[in-house]
Motif scaffolding. Structure first.
Motif, PDB file in Angstrom:
ATOM      1  N   ASN A   2     -65.028   3.866  -7.230  1.00  0.00           N
ATOM      2  CA  ASN A   2     -65.246   3.085  -8.447  1.00  0.00           C
ATOM      3  C   ASN A   2     -64.559   1.732  -8.375  1.00  0.00           C
ATOM      4  OD1 ASN A   2     -66.461   5.172 -10.593  1.00  0.00           O
ATOM      5  ND2 ASN A   2     -64.895   6.234  -9.390  1.00  0.00           N
ATOM      6  N   ASN A  55     -56.336  13.288 -14.917  1.00  0.00           N
ATOM      7  CA  ASN A  55     -57.387  13.426 -15.928  1.00  0.00           C
ATOM      8  C   ASN A  55     -58.661  12.706 -15.471  1.00  0.00           C
ATOM      9  OD1 ASN A  55     -59.035  13.283 -18.247  1.00  0.00           O
ATOM     10  ND2 ASN A  55     -57.258  13.310 -19.610  1.00  0.00           N
ATOM     11  N   ASP A  56     -59.586  13.452 -14.873  1.00  0.00           N
ATOM     12  CA  ASP A  56     -60.839  12.868 -14.377  1.00  0.00           C
ATOM     13  C   ASP A  56     -61.622  12.162 -15.480  1.00  0.00           C
ATOM     14  OD1 ASP A  56     -60.804  13.712 -11.598  1.00  0.00           O
ATOM     15  OD2 ASP A  56     -61.041  15.749 -12.353  1.00  0.00           O
ATOM     16  N   ARG A  57     -61.716  12.794 -16.623  1.00  0.00           N
ATOM     17  CA  ARG A  57     -62.513  12.233 -17.715  1.00  0.00           C
ATOM     18  C   ARG A  57     -61.953  10.896 -18.185  1.00  0.00           C
ATOM     19  NH1 ARG A  57     -63.766  15.256 -23.523  1.00  0.00           N
ATOM     20  NH2 ARG A  57     -65.080  13.601 -24.409  1.00  0.00           N
ATOM     21  N   ALA A  58     -60.624  10.819 -18.314  1.00  0.00           N
ATOM     22  CA  ALA A  58     -60.001   9.569 -18.753  1.00  0.00           C
ATOM     23  C   ALA A  58     -60.212   8.465 -17.729  1.00  0.00           C
ATOM     24  CB  ALA A  58     -58.516   9.796 -18.997  1.00  0.00           C
ATOM     25  N   SER A  75     -65.699   1.471 -18.991  1.00  0.00           N
ATOM     26  CA  SER A  75     -66.338   1.066 -20.241  1.00  0.00           C
ATOM     27  C   SER A  75     -65.361   0.422 -21.216  1.00  0.00           C
ATOM     28  CB  SER A  75     -66.978   2.289 -20.920  1.00  0.00           C
ATOM     29  OG  SER A  75     -65.978   3.214 -21.334  1.00  0.00           O
ATOM     30  N   LYS A  77     -57.173  13.248  -6.701  1.00  0.00           N
ATOM     31  CA  LYS A  77     -58.140  12.792  -7.707  1.00  0.00           C
ATOM     32  C   LYS A  77     -58.164  11.273  -7.800  1.00  0.00           C
ATOM     33  CE  LYS A  77     -57.931  16.847 -10.821  1.00  0.00           C
ATOM     34  NZ  LYS A  77     -59.369  17.088 -10.998  1.00  0.00           N
ATOM     35  N   PHE A 107     -61.206   8.712  -6.921  1.00  0.00           N
ATOM     36  CA  PHE A 107     -61.741   7.839  -7.971  1.00  0.00           C
ATOM     37  C   PHE A 107     -61.754   6.378  -7.522  1.00  0.00           C
ATOM     38  CE2 PHE A 107     -60.880   4.913 -11.466  1.00  0.00           C
ATOM     39  CZ  PHE A 107     -61.999   5.119 -12.252  1.00  0.00           C
ATOM     40  N   GLU A 145     -62.711   8.195 -15.556  1.00  0.00           N
ATOM     41  CA  GLU A 145     -64.120   7.806 -15.537  1.00  0.00           C
ATOM     42  C   GLU A 145     -64.460   6.872 -16.692  1.00  0.00           C
ATOM     43  OE1 GLU A 145     -66.309   8.304 -13.302  1.00  0.00           O
ATOM     44  OE2 GLU A 145     -65.260   9.756 -12.030  1.00  0.00           O
ATOM     45  N   LYS A 146     -63.710   6.966 -17.786  1.00  0.00           N
ATOM     46  CA  LYS A 146     -63.986   6.162 -18.976  1.00  0.00           C
ATOM     47  C   LYS A 146     -63.519   4.720 -18.832  1.00  0.00           C
ATOM     48  CE  LYS A 146     -63.681   6.504 -24.019  1.00  0.00           C
ATOM     49  NZ  LYS A 146     -63.104   7.262 -25.164  1.00  0.00           N
TER      50      LYS A 146
END
Length: 306
Positions: free
Chosen positions: A69, A27-30, A36, A61, A65, A32-33
């Motif tokens: 990051n 899950n890329d979106r999860a 924060s 993925k 990531f 990236e979050k």
């Protein structure tokens, strides 16, 4: 407890593990979050949350990531697939390339499981700081928890923490997912006792309904009362309650400072027991106070950062 045992038990640096968020590596979106979020640790999952035909995609993925990051204060853990699966070797290759803080092994049932991974990491000259966490989530895992934990006492072991997995345990035992976890408490305490006997941290299982904040709060309060270091989470909304319940209270902080200051007094240097306001306090309480205040310092330092 002897000084040698104390040295063994607390040889790992103090870490905050109140909130341990699990994130699907697919899950890329999860992912990236994560930057924060105020969680203490993140488990990037290659196992249960990734479909069989997406495992290779998830590894790609995740590596992309982690190479791009930084996670800041958050401890980075990768949960791999079991050693008896087709994905284990590729998962371990990813671990050796990505170099997280720890690798989480699923469904650990024997000491040899973590030792084999420790040997593999050693053979590839992985830094000693790359630790091993073990999921205890099956009847055999519960029964062998003490033996598994004791394997962390060897000089070449990297075993650092247990994570309890109740969903698989419920499935195997037939115990329903009822409020209060009444019939699961003996198993939870068995794992915690094994971890504490050999100096491991231990993380409580997930609360499955992330919308039910009342149930989460109850489980966090229960887990904290049992002695768990933190809770495995499945949603960002669960982070703040976990940090609150597993963090030190103001009362506990004040008591720790009182005890630490009392034993720091040169007049008490030769004493193992002192009188504080009519209470007999042992030096072991000063050691506990020191560890608690170290965690308070970590929390304070994080708050001071932008």
């Amino acid at each position: 407890m002897t000084s040698e045992a104390l040295s063994f038990r607390f040889h790992h640096p103090s870490r905050l593990r109140r909130s341990v968020l699990t994130v699907p590596a697919i899950n890329d979106r999860a992912m990236e979050k994560v930057a924060s979020l105020d969680c203490d640790a993140v488990i990037f999952d290659l196992e249960d949350s990734v479909a069989e035909d997406r495992k290779a995609d998830a590894r790609g993925k995740l590596l992309n990531f982690l190479q791009k990051n930084a996670l800041g204060h958050r401890e980075c853990i990768i949960r791999i697939n079991a050693a008896d699966t087709l994905h284990f070797r590729e998962d371990m290759a990813l671990v050796l390339e990505a170099l997280p803080d720890a690798v989480l092994l699923p469904k650990v049932e024997e000491p040899v499981t973590s030792q084999d991974v420790a040997d593999m990491l050693g053979e590839h000259d992985a830094a000693e700081g790359l630790r091993i966490w073990a999921m205890i989530e099956t009847p055999r895992g519960i029964l062998n928890a003490a033996a598994i934990a004791s394997s962390g006492r060897t000089s070449d072991s990297r075993l650092d923490a247990f994570v309890v997995g109740l969903n698989d345990l419920r499935k195997a035992t037939g115990i329903p997912a009822a409020p209060g976890r009444t019939y699961l408490v003996p198993y939870l305490m068995q794992v915690l006792l094994a971890a504490r006997a050999y100096g491991l941290d231990v993380i409580d299982s997930v609360s499955n309904d992330f919308r039910d904040m009342e149930a989460l709060a109850a489980e966090c309060a229960q887990g904290r009362a049992m002695g768990f270091d933190g809770k495995m989470l499945i949603h960002p909304a669960q982070i703040e309650p976990a940090n609150h319940h597993f963090g030190p209270s103001e009362t506990a902080i004040a008591e720790a400072r009182l005890v630490a200051d009392a034993f720091a007094n040169p007049a008490h240097a030769a004493l193992n027991v002192i009188n504080i306001d009519g209470r007999m306090i042992e030096r072991l309480h000063a050691e506990e106070a020191t560890r608690l205040l170290a965690k308070v310092a970590l929390i304070s330092a994080r708050k001071d950062k932008p």
